[in-house]
Write a protein that holds these residues in place. Structure first.
Motif, mmCIF file in Angstrom:
data_model
loop_
_atom_site.group_PDB
_atom_site.id
_atom_site.type_symbol
_atom_site.label_atom_id
_atom_site.label_comp_id
_atom_site.label_asym_id
_atom_site.label_seq_id
_atom_site.Cartn_x
_atom_site.Cartn_y
_atom_site.Cartn_z
ATOM 1 N N GLU A 150 0.833 -1.202 0.000
ATOM 2 C CA GLU A 150 0.000 0.000 0.000
ATOM 3 C C GLU A 150 0.874 1.261 0.000
ATOM 4 O O GLU A 150 0.570 2.242 -0.687
ATOM 5 N N ILE A 151 1.968 1.219 0.755
ATOM 6 C CA ILE A 151 2.891 2.353 0.810
ATOM 7 C C ILE A 151 3.522 2.585 -0.557
ATOM 8 O O ILE A 151 3.611 3.728 -1.041
ATOM 9 N N ASN A 154 2.294 1.758 -3.461
ATOM 10 C CA ASN A 154 1.264 2.291 -4.361
ATOM 11 C C ASN A 154 1.004 3.773 -4.089
ATOM 12 O O ASN A 154 0.742 4.545 -5.020
ATOM 13 N N LEU A 155 1.080 4.175 -2.821
ATOM 14 C CA LEU A 155 0.927 5.594 -2.483
ATOM 15 C C LEU A 155 2.066 6.414 -3.092
ATOM 16 O O LEU A 155 1.846 7.526 -3.584
ATOM 17 N N TYR A 156 3.274 5.869 -3.034
ATOM 18 C CA TYR A 156 4.407 6.551 -3.665
ATOM 19 C C TYR A 156 4.164 6.741 -5.159
ATOM 20 O O TYR A 156 4.385 7.835 -5.700
ATOM 21 N N ASP A 176 1.378 6.869 -6.764
ATOM 22 C CA ASP A 176 0.345 7.891 -6.965
ATOM 23 C C ASP A 176 0.902 9.292 -6.742
ATOM 24 O O ASP A 176 0.561 10.234 -7.477
ATOM 25 N N ASP A 177 1.744 9.451 -5.732
ATOM 26 C CA ASP A 177 2.341 10.762 -5.461
ATOM 27 C C ASP A 177 3.265 11.204 -6.591
ATOM 28 O O ASP A 177 3.322 12.395 -6.929
#
Length: 253
Positions: A26-27, A29-31, A33-34
């Motif tokens: 999840e982390i 994937n957040l990267y 997206d950012d």
């Protein structure tokens, strides 16, 4: 297997490694997206995700074109600068002429990339599967995983080096009358000398590169160390140390 607060929290709460791995995915994937918020093309994310595979293939430098699938452009160089500025990665620069002035002899265009978090790196290695099986982590922690994970330990060493405020450097040079090349994984300044480090996933008798380096640059070398998962030892003039001892070695520099 990860320093991110969410992953550590999951570990403290007693969840299994598969659950911790899910948090780390999840982390990641957040990267990704950012990165798209910085550049909508998605290419920064591709550069980020390409790091483990480029290290696994023993490339002597990181190649932007391999990550993007196209010829490198000026815009790609800007994207790489944004990736470096994000502090999610560690750049290890090749030094053209090793000496105690490492920063002055580095090649800004020739570098390797590592992840700033070894736990995320571990998850990215096994990201081809929807989830990482619990047994993989158990075998990895017990040094029983039948895979060449030298690049995983390299990433751990890069993270340890930069955690002390040092920059990471390496050196590669061509073998005479050959298409192959020598490479020393990391170079540290040891007062007025250099400390070359080689990193292996297990103990090995093959350490030609660091042997040749010590002979070629003998006037600069204080000592040489091969880091692996094995115990303390010595092979001629080469010191053999387990990777976990690196922070103590750097305290002496």
């Amino acid at each position: 297997m990860g320093g991110m607060p969410q992953a550590v929290e999951a570990f403290v709460e007693g969840k299994n490694f598969s659950e911790i791995d899910r948090v780390k995915r999840e982390i990641i994937n957040l990267y990704i997206d950012d990165f798209k918020k910085i550049d909508s093309s998605g290419l920064i994310g591709k550069m980020y995700e390409s790091i483990p595979s480029q290290l696994a293939t023993n490339n002597k430098r990181y190649m932007i074109s391999r990550a993007t699938g196209k010829r490198k452009t000026k815009k790609d160089v800007e994207r790489m600068a944004d990736l470096l500025d994000s502090k999610t990665v560690i750049a290890c620069y090749n030094t053209n002429n090793p000496s105690i002035t490492l920063a002055q002899t580095k090649d800004d265009d020739t570098f390797k990339l590592y992840l700033s978090d070894i736990g995320l790196f571990t998850t990215m290695i096994f990201k081809a599967s929807p989830k990482t099986d619990e047994s993989i982590y158990s075998k990895l922690l017990g040094d029983k995983l039948s895979a060449d994970l030298g690049y995983l330990y390299e990433n751990a060493v890069a993270q340890m080096i930069t955690a002390t405020g040092r920059s990471a450097y390496y050196h590669t040079w061509e073998k005479e009358n050959s298409t192959h090349y020598y490479e020393v994984d990391f170079l540290l300044q040891d007062k007025a000398k250099l400390l070359p480090l080689d990193v292996k996933s297990s103990a090995t008798k093959k350490h030609e590169s660091i042997d040749v380096f010590c002979k070629k640059y003998s006037q600069y070398v204080s000592r040489a160390i091969l880091l692996s998962q094995k115990d303390v030892g010595k092979d001629n003039n080469l010191n053999l140390k387990p990777i976990y001892m690196l922070p103590f070695i750097m305290e002496e520099l």
